[in-house]
Design an enzyme around this catalytic site. Sequence first.
Site, PDB file in Angstrom:
ATOM      1  N   GLU A   1     164.362  60.953  56.457  1.00  0.00           N
ATOM      2  CA  GLU A   1     165.538  60.931  56.092  1.00  0.00           C
ATOM      3  C   GLU A   1     165.855  60.505  54.458  1.00  0.00           C
ATOM      4  O   GLU A   1     166.599  60.578  53.652  1.00  0.00           O
ATOM      5  CB  GLU A   1     166.634  60.245  56.939  1.00  0.00           C
ATOM      6  CG  GLU A   1     166.543  60.529  58.445  1.00  0.00           C
ATOM      7  CD  GLU A   1     167.273  62.065  58.518  1.00  0.00           C
ATOM      8  OE1 GLU A   1     167.562  62.839  57.547  1.00  0.00           O
ATOM      9  OE2 GLU A   1     168.075  61.952  59.590  1.00  0.00           O
TER      10      GLU A   1
ATOM     11  N   HIS B   1     160.511  55.067  62.999  1.00  0.00           N
ATOM     12  CA  HIS B   1     160.812  56.286  63.711  1.00  0.00           C
ATOM     13  C   HIS B   1     160.039  55.980  65.073  1.00  0.00           C
ATOM     14  O   HIS B   1     159.125  55.096  65.149  1.00  0.00           O
ATOM     15  CB  HIS B   1     159.695  57.272  63.076  1.00  0.00           C
ATOM     16  CG  HIS B   1     159.941  58.664  63.395  1.00  0.00           C
ATOM     17  ND1 HIS B   1     159.112  59.309  64.584  1.00  0.00           N
ATOM     18  CD2 HIS B   1     160.903  59.809  63.117  1.00  0.00           C
ATOM     19  CE1 HIS B   1     159.621  60.422  64.791  1.00  0.00           C
ATOM     20  NE2 HIS B   1     160.715  60.806  63.918  1.00  0.00           N
TER      21      HIS B   1
HETATM   22  N1  ACO Z   1     165.554  48.570  59.832  1.00  0.00           N
HETATM   23  C1  ACO Z   1     165.426  47.520  60.337  1.00  0.00           C
HETATM   24  N2  ACO Z   1     164.920  47.147  61.682  1.00  0.00           N
HETATM   25  C2  ACO Z   1     164.589  48.255  62.431  1.00  0.00           C
HETATM   26  C3  ACO Z   1     164.648  49.566  61.732  1.00  0.00           C
HETATM   27  C4  ACO Z   1     165.166  49.681  60.488  1.00  0.00           C
HETATM   28  N3  ACO Z   1     165.408  51.080  60.048  1.00  0.00           N
HETATM   29  N4  ACO Z   1     164.137  50.313  62.764  1.00  0.00           N
HETATM   30  C5  ACO Z   1     163.780  49.680  63.843  1.00  0.00           C
HETATM   31  N5  ACO Z   1     164.110  48.357  63.555  1.00  0.00           N
HETATM   32  C6  ACO Z   1     163.519  47.496  64.289  1.00  0.00           C
HETATM   33  C7  ACO Z   1     164.861  47.186  65.419  1.00  0.00           C
HETATM   34  O1  ACO Z   1     165.920  46.418  65.237  1.00  0.00           O
HETATM   35  C8  ACO Z   1     163.850  46.672  66.725  1.00  0.00           C
HETATM   36  O2  ACO Z   1     163.759  45.212  66.412  1.00  0.00           O
HETATM   37  P1  ACO Z   1     163.908  44.219  67.325  1.00  0.00           P
HETATM   38  O3  ACO Z   1     162.960  44.546  68.675  1.00  0.00           O
HETATM   39  O4  ACO Z   1     163.879  42.738  66.936  1.00  0.00           O
HETATM   40  O5  ACO Z   1     165.301  44.518  68.178  1.00  0.00           O
HETATM   41  C9  ACO Z   1     162.382  47.128  66.415  1.00  0.00           C
HETATM   42  O6  ACO Z   1     162.469  47.405  65.094  1.00  0.00           O
HETATM   43  C10 ACO Z   1     162.144  48.306  67.362  1.00  0.00           C
HETATM   44  O7  ACO Z   1     163.557  49.055  67.263  1.00  0.00           O
HETATM   45  P2  ACO Z   1     163.512  50.262  68.326  1.00  0.00           P
HETATM   46  O8  ACO Z   1     165.178  50.745  68.307  1.00  0.00           O
HETATM   47  O9  ACO Z   1     162.818  50.266  69.655  1.00  0.00           O
HETATM   48  O10 ACO Z   1     162.931  51.556  67.577  1.00  0.00           O
HETATM   49  P3  ACO Z   1     163.054  52.945  67.854  1.00  0.00           P
HETATM   50  O11 ACO Z   1     161.759  53.712  68.062  1.00  0.00           O
HETATM   51  O12 ACO Z   1     164.023  53.149  69.174  1.00  0.00           O
HETATM   52  O13 ACO Z   1     163.959  53.550  66.602  1.00  0.00           O
HETATM   53  C11 ACO Z   1     165.000  54.683  64.965  1.00  0.00           C
HETATM   54  C12 ACO Z   1     163.725  54.568  65.827  1.00  0.00           C
HETATM   55  C13 ACO Z   1     166.207  54.559  65.853  1.00  0.00           C
HETATM   56  C14 ACO Z   1     164.568  55.844  64.177  1.00  0.00           C
HETATM   57  C15 ACO Z   1     165.149  53.403  64.341  1.00  0.00           C
HETATM   58  O14 ACO Z   1     163.918  53.124  63.506  1.00  0.00           O
HETATM   59  C16 ACO Z   1     166.234  53.281  63.369  1.00  0.00           C
HETATM   60  O15 ACO Z   1     167.586  52.999  63.782  1.00  0.00           O
HETATM   61  N6  ACO Z   1     166.096  53.662  61.885  1.00  0.00           N
HETATM   62  C17 ACO Z   1     167.223  53.529  60.932  1.00  0.00           C
HETATM   63  C18 ACO Z   1     167.977  54.921  61.142  1.00  0.00           C
HETATM   64  C19 ACO Z   1     167.313  56.278  60.709  1.00  0.00           C
HETATM   65  O16 ACO Z   1     166.590  56.203  59.534  1.00  0.00           O
HETATM   66  N7  ACO Z   1     167.307  57.336  61.423  1.00  0.00           N
HETATM   67  C20 ACO Z   1     166.661  58.476  61.214  1.00  0.00           C
HETATM   68  C21 ACO Z   1     165.490  58.718  61.827  1.00  0.00           C
HETATM   69  S1  ACO Z   1     164.561  60.289  61.530  1.00  0.00           S
HETATM   70  C22 ACO Z   1     165.172  61.346  62.556  1.00  0.00           C
HETATM   71  O17 ACO Z   1     165.486  61.371  63.504  1.00  0.00           O
HETATM   72  C23 ACO Z   1     165.200  62.812  61.775  1.00  0.00           C
END
Ligand code: ACO
Length: 373
Positions: free
Chosen positions: A314, A259
């Site tokens: 989620e 998140h």
């Molecule tokens: N699985 C694996 N790796 C992850 C995940 C995940 N679920 N979430 C983040 N990471 C990793 C990224 O790959 C990134 O790694 P890197 O730095 O080596 O490239 C690092 O963690 C940081 O990721 P960001 O994209 O900067 O995190 P951000 O805060 O932008 O993303 C998000 C948040 C979009 C929710 C992300 O965690 C994600 O894609 N999760 C999976 C999708 C999901 O569950 N979405 C629902 C969110 S809840 C809502 O909106 C109601």
Amino acid sequence: MTIVPSSPVSPAAGAPSGLDQVVAAETLLSHVDGAAGRLILRGHDLANLADWRFEAVLSLLWADLVPDAGDTDAVTKMLAAARPVAFALLPALLPATDGLSEVEALRLLLAALPDRADLPHHGLAVAATPVFAAAIARRRRGLAPVAPAPHLGLAADFLRMLHGEEATPEKVRGLETYLVTVADHGLNASTFATRVIASTKAGLFSAVLGGLCALKGPLHGGAPGPVLDMLDAIDGEAAIMPWLTAALDRGERLMGFGHRIYRVRDPRADVLKRAVSSLSAQDGRIRFAQSVERQALALLAARKPERALQTNVEFYTALLLEALGFSRESFTNVFAAGRMAGWTAHVLEQEKTGRLIRPQSLYVGPWPEGVAA
Ligand code: ACO
């Protein structure tokens, strides 16, 4: 609305730009404390709202923004009166949604709400969403829409319009808890989009439609369907760790984890976990999901120790909505039915207190000859 800081701030060229630390609005509506794992809606911790009716939370959010909104009975009556108005639009519009995904279909139907409607727009938007979502889901199964029943609350009527018969009180309670849990959540992407549109005075329907368009993305509201896809794809307990490891090795994200704001467990995940656990006949599915959750958290902690990736809303949304009989294609629309509470309240607040939202960008393109950067 206050934009803080007041002087322009430019991210360094090439830096990741997600407006993470930018405060872009003042709001009375909700507060997300990502470090403490806390969500507050107008003075109430989410955990204390989990037993409230959805109409009571609407009343809380709309209070002082529109007349009579502080009275839950008046809100309930307004929504009951608005559902048939939305239903009356279906014969002309529903056939046009054939061939679209369910969220695309909802986008089309919400776009058709007329700005000239006599009913209060915030009430019509909230009432129309479950009417449309249920009718869209039934049409995908070859079934005719079911007319709303004004004697029911919105959650009970949503399940009735979906399944064609009244749901058990425990299922109504389950959906009510879900709608309340996702009602509002600070300045998330869809709410920000909504406020930007509201700030142009484009009108409430245009603003909430923009919110839905932002919610549709898999990084925001489109994740719970893929959570179930993941649970289905893992072939039993022994396959969990190999499956998760292979997904991360392919560079995929594990849906239902991570998140932007929460650095500890999303408080909504626990509320929804309790709600799904209280529904009968879910034991095996929940035990398996909990095992996937435990192993995913261990793997993410090992792979991304610097990132504190935790379970988000989620993950248990997927299990709860599945138990309530929604198909995974409907999940984003059910999320929209709950979040419509927050979107409408933010539109009302923005219209009352805000000014045009117009940030600046940092130009990194070429300059005309003779012009210094
Ligand atoms: N699985 C694996 N790796 C992850 C995940 C995940 N679920 N979430 C983040 N990471 C990793 C990224 O790959 C990134 O790694 P890197 O730095 O080596 O490239 C690092 O963690 C940081 O990721 P960001 O994209 O900067 O995190 P951000 O805060 O932008 O993303 C998000 C948040 C979009 C929710 C992300 O965690 C994600 O894609 N999760 C999976 C999708 C999901 O569950 N979405 C629902 C969110 S809840 C809502 O909106 C109601």
